[in-house]
Design an enzyme around this catalytic site. Sequence first.
Site, PDB file in Angstrom:
ATOM      1  N   HIS A  70       0.817  -1.218   0.000  1.00 22.87           N
ATOM      2  CA  HIS A  70       0.000   0.000   0.000  1.00 22.87           C
ATOM      3  C   HIS A  70       0.855   1.276   0.000  1.00 22.87           C
ATOM      4  O   HIS A  70       0.458   2.291   0.587  1.00 22.87           O
ATOM      5  CB  HIS A  70      -0.960   0.006   1.200  1.00 22.87           C
ATOM      6  CG  HIS A  70      -1.649  -1.307   1.410  1.00 22.87           C
ATOM      7  ND1 HIS A  70      -2.494  -1.862   0.477  1.00 22.87           N
ATOM      8  CD2 HIS A  70      -1.573  -2.208   2.438  1.00 22.87           C
ATOM      9  CE1 HIS A  70      -2.918  -3.041   0.912  1.00 22.87           C
ATOM     10  NE2 HIS A  70      -2.370  -3.274   2.093  1.00 22.87           N
ATOM     11  N   CYS A  71       2.016   1.224  -0.648  1.00 27.68           N
ATOM     12  CA  CYS A  71       2.923   2.387  -0.682  1.00 27.68           C
ATOM     13  C   CYS A  71       3.202   2.892   0.725  1.00 27.68           C
ATOM     14  O   CYS A  71       3.289   4.104   0.969  1.00 27.68           O
ATOM     15  CB  CYS A  71       2.348   3.520  -1.544  1.00 27.68           C
ATOM     16  SG  CYS A  71       2.182   3.073  -3.258  1.00 27.68           S
ATOM     17  N   ALA A  72       3.320   1.960   1.666  1.00 23.73           N
ATOM     18  CA  ALA A  72       3.662   2.333   3.042  1.00 23.73           C
ATOM     19  C   ALA A  72       4.641   1.287   3.578  1.00 23.73           C
ATOM     20  O   ALA A  72       4.439   0.707   4.642  1.00 23.73           O
ATOM     21  CB  ALA A  72       2.404   2.415   3.903  1.00 23.73           C
TER      22      ALA A  72
END
Length: 430
Positions: free
Chosen positions: A386-388
């Site tokens: 999740h781009c985290a």
Amino acid sequence: MAGETAAGRTGDVGSPASDDAAESALSLAAIRAQFPLLSRTIHGRPLVYLDNAATTQKPAAVLHAVDAYYRESNANVHRGLHFLSEAASAAYEGAREEVCRFLNARSAAEIVFTRGTTEAVNLVAQSWGRRHLGPGDAVLLSTFEHHSNLVPWQMICEECGAALRVIPLTGEGELDLEAVPRLLDGSVRLVAVAHVSNALGALLPVREVVALAHERNIPVLVDGAQAVPHLQVDVQDLGCDFYAFSGHTVDGPTGIGVLYGRGERLEAMPPWQGGGEMIRSVRFEGSTYAAPPHRFEAGTPNIGGAVGLAAALRFLGGLPHAAMARHEQGLLNQAARRLAAIPGVSLIGGTAPRIGALSFVLDGVHPHDLGTFLDQEGVAIRAGHHCAQPLLHSLGLTATARASVAVYNTAAEITALTEGVERARRFFAG
Ligand code: PMP
């Protein structure tokens, strides 16, 4: 937390809602009928779209506004003296007024159109950051940040000799807010935090962070990409200096987003991109620049996108907000309850109120495999980091499955999700 969420104002974040009551209060069937894509089938099954944190579907009002703009008013803005150019300029600047009202900014001059949240953060990093950051300085982020509110700061810190500092997690996986006063020492020049975590759906206490930072005269940027679709955001009430969001997560088109900047801040910032539209006068010897917001909008802007975004905000603003928040909360509570009852499922995230999204893992099944299994049933969720990545790393994970809701989702769709996860569990176990 008062003033951040409609549900928060009525005190019922996290409480179970009556799905039927909330759905009928919203005329859910009528809302769904306004989203053409929701009626299509996927792999022969009715679509169950639970990937709204990645992007939402678009209501007919948005599709119509964009179509009508290109059919009837298309021209370039600002420079033309002819009828259509004036119509396009009025549509574009009217969209800015709409965003100003939506965020309760003081003036439309505080609203800069960007390509999205990512570009809004890059704008502040490049323009404000280059002027204010130097060796020995620091930018304070939270562990929850999307890469969009992390990598731009890494890049500018590297260039300016400044450092990143991070609000850590507690042992329980909560953001360690007690660490914030200690972290806000004399070297911190800016705080940049998410309003709602895209990976976990966790709500951050942004007003408290702003208050702590402002006591020390430190400006605060808030990444609102996952908050604006679900909360009634009031930038004056939050007190932040910058607020960024994307059109496409709030029922609007892709390629358009917003940077709100407090007037005094934008006035004091240099341009970050040069070109047409952003100048006052140009000579070979040097140029002078337009006032904000145009100083930060070099080149022909996404006029059709701004028109579509304004239509999306009008659409969202026309829904009964308290009922919408109660409905979305009810869906997340239902999902959390039923998923938690499935053997091997763990919900990810601490006790912070969940807004819009819920992350989970299923023992022995990679989230990508779970996502692919559900897709075969017509259920769209997201699986991955999740781009985290730093957040997932801090939690000892590399990926989760994430279901994220919008106002048009139904209790029956949550049942499709949870029954699908149960079938996946049996399939992969067997
Ligand atoms: N921040 C958060 C919290 C997000 O969820 C996203 C993705 N929707 C972004 C930033 C980046 O947004 P965009 O890709 O639209 O620029």
